[in-house]
Design an enzyme around this catalytic site. Structure first.
Site, PDB file in Angstrom:
ATOM      1  N   LEU A 111       0.453  -8.944 -56.318  1.00  0.00           N
ATOM      2  CA  LEU A 111       0.450  -9.810 -55.144  1.00  0.00           C
ATOM      3  C   LEU A 111      -0.867  -9.727 -54.377  1.00  0.00           C
ATOM      4  CD1 LEU A 111       4.124  -8.920 -54.214  1.00  0.00           C
ATOM      5  CD2 LEU A 111       3.286 -11.206 -54.861  1.00  0.00           C
ATOM      6  N   PRO A 112      -1.159 -10.777 -53.584  1.00  0.00           N
ATOM      7  CA  PRO A 112      -2.510 -10.880 -53.021  1.00  0.00           C
ATOM      8  C   PRO A 112      -2.773 -10.051 -51.770  1.00  0.00           C
ATOM      9  CG  PRO A 112      -1.211 -12.789 -52.424  1.00  0.00           C
ATOM     10  CD  PRO A 112      -0.345 -11.969 -53.315  1.00  0.00           C
TER      11      PRO A 112
ATOM     12  N   THR B  36      -3.784  -4.414 -55.413  1.00  0.00           N
ATOM     13  CA  THR B  36      -4.653  -3.517 -54.648  1.00  0.00           C
ATOM     14  C   THR B  36      -4.238  -3.631 -53.188  1.00  0.00           C
ATOM     15  OG1 THR B  36      -6.430  -3.987 -56.215  1.00  0.00           O
ATOM     16  CG2 THR B  36      -7.049  -2.905 -54.156  1.00  0.00           C
TER      17      THR B  36
ATOM     18  N   LYS C 199      -8.878   3.084 -57.242  1.00  0.00           N
ATOM     19  CA  LYS C 199      -9.202   1.658 -57.366  1.00  0.00           C
ATOM     20  C   LYS C 199     -10.180   1.205 -56.260  1.00  0.00           C
ATOM     21  CE  LYS C 199      -8.702  -2.849 -58.068  1.00  0.00           C
ATOM     22  NZ  LYS C 199      -9.523  -3.508 -59.080  1.00  0.00           N
TER      23      LYS C 199
END
Ligand code: NAD
Length: 314
Positions: free
Chosen positions: A69-70, A96, A172
């Protein structure tokens, strides 16, 4: 949705999610999908997935649900809808979202008997389609074990960086801070090189045989900038989130950042110029427009329809 607990759930079928979901389908697994975008769901259904009515429906029927998901807000909203559970045991968060959001997801799902596997990915949509993503994972060994089969279907390399969910997000964010700074450094320096009279092909060849090479000069430039195709994949606006999350992490850790704020400021200018949905590789365009020089291969410059300096919609 028909289904059983062996069906993997997948929520978020954008640039990365659709490609990962296709890998899961290709591995022979049953797949249930959900996205707010109906067209994205229909494309996956045409490829063999089943449409879930929503996150609640998926949590009732699937023991493992992947998220791609964004934003942290979207992940929190979806997880809140899955709290009622049913079959759900593991949420694999590939988005992320930063370590703090992962801790919030753990807090919201733990009392419902659902574990979170923190599993952000690197490698872009091309890597996702090819199944060569680098997947950074943190979580309990038994949670990883429960999801290892589907994870291996999307990963080229898998790194178990710790047992604490959130650590993989740190990994990340560190990766992306380096990647973004490297991209901006390569854009700024090559625009100057071309403006000062160098041939872009020769310049990139020399850099890639020398100490200036990085993931941008080795991959993004030859693929999408030198060619003028600007089709690397993924919206450039997402990096604003990642750099902001990196700076938040540094602030909470009491570590002073020097480069990340400058990279974020340059990225904000690029997004203001090209728009958040423009391709990742288009971050160079505002620098090119500013300098009046384009970093293009000779072949791209010779093509009758070669791109011109300016906004993509101009
Ligand atoms: P994207 O914007 O292309 O796709 C996101 C999808 O989520 C869209 O289809 C959208 O409709 C859907 N969505 C949004 N809110 C939703 C909700 N509440 N419920 C259901 N669906 C919802 O983004 P992307 O490029 O696929 O990136 C997804 C995640 O992967 C981000 O966290 C990003 O940082 C990360 N990531 C992206 C890349 C890349 O190169 N694009 C690489 C590595 C990691």
């Amino acid at each position: 949705m028909d289904g059983d607990q062996d069906t993997i759930g997948f929520i978020g079928l954008g640039h990365m999610g659709a490609a990962m979901a296709e890998r899961l389908l290709a591995s022979g697994r049953g797949l249930a999908v959900h996205d707010l975008d109906r067209a994205a769901v229909e494309r996956m259904v045409a490829a063999g997935a089943k449409a879930a009515a929503g996150p609640e429906d998926m949590a009732r029927r699937c023991s493992i649900v992947f998220l791609c998901l964004p934003s942290p807000e979207a992940s929190r909203a979806v997880c809140a809808q899955m709290q009622a559970g049913g079959a759900l045991r593991v949420v694999v968060e590939t988005s992320t979202v930063g370590p703090e959001s992962i801790r919030q997801l753990v807090a919201s799902l733990d009392s419902h008997g659902v574990s979170v596997l923190d599993a952000p990915v690197s490698g872009g949509p091309r890597g996702a389609r090819a199944g060569t993503l680098s997947v950074m994972v943190s979580g309990a060994a038994e949670t990883l074990q429960a999801a290892i089969g589907p994870l291996q279907a999307i990963a080229g390399k898998l790194f178990h960086v710790g047992s604490e969910p959130g650590l993989a997000q740190v990994c990340k964010l560190v990766n992306n801070a380096i990647s973004a700074a490297g991209m901006m450094a390569a854009c700024e320096a090559t625009v100057l090189g071309v403006k000062a009279g160098l041939d872009a092909d020769v310049l990139l060849d020399a850099i890639n045989a020398g100490s200036g090479r990085n993931a941008a000069t080795m991959d993004k430039f030859p693929r999408s900038i030198l060619t003028g195709s600007f089709d690397y994949g993924g919206p450039m606006g997402l990096m604003l989130k990642d750099l902001s999350l990196f700076i938040d992490l540094a602030t909470s850790a009491g570590v002073h950042n020097r480069l990340a704020p400058a990279t974020l400021a340059a990225w904000q200018q690029a997004v203001a110029y090209s728009g958040p949905e423009a391709d990742y590789s288009e971050v160079i365009r505002y620098m090119e427009a500013d300098a009046g020089a384009e970093v293009r291969a000779r072949a791209a410059n010779a093509a009758p329809n070669s791109t011109t300096t300016g906004k993509p919609d101009e």
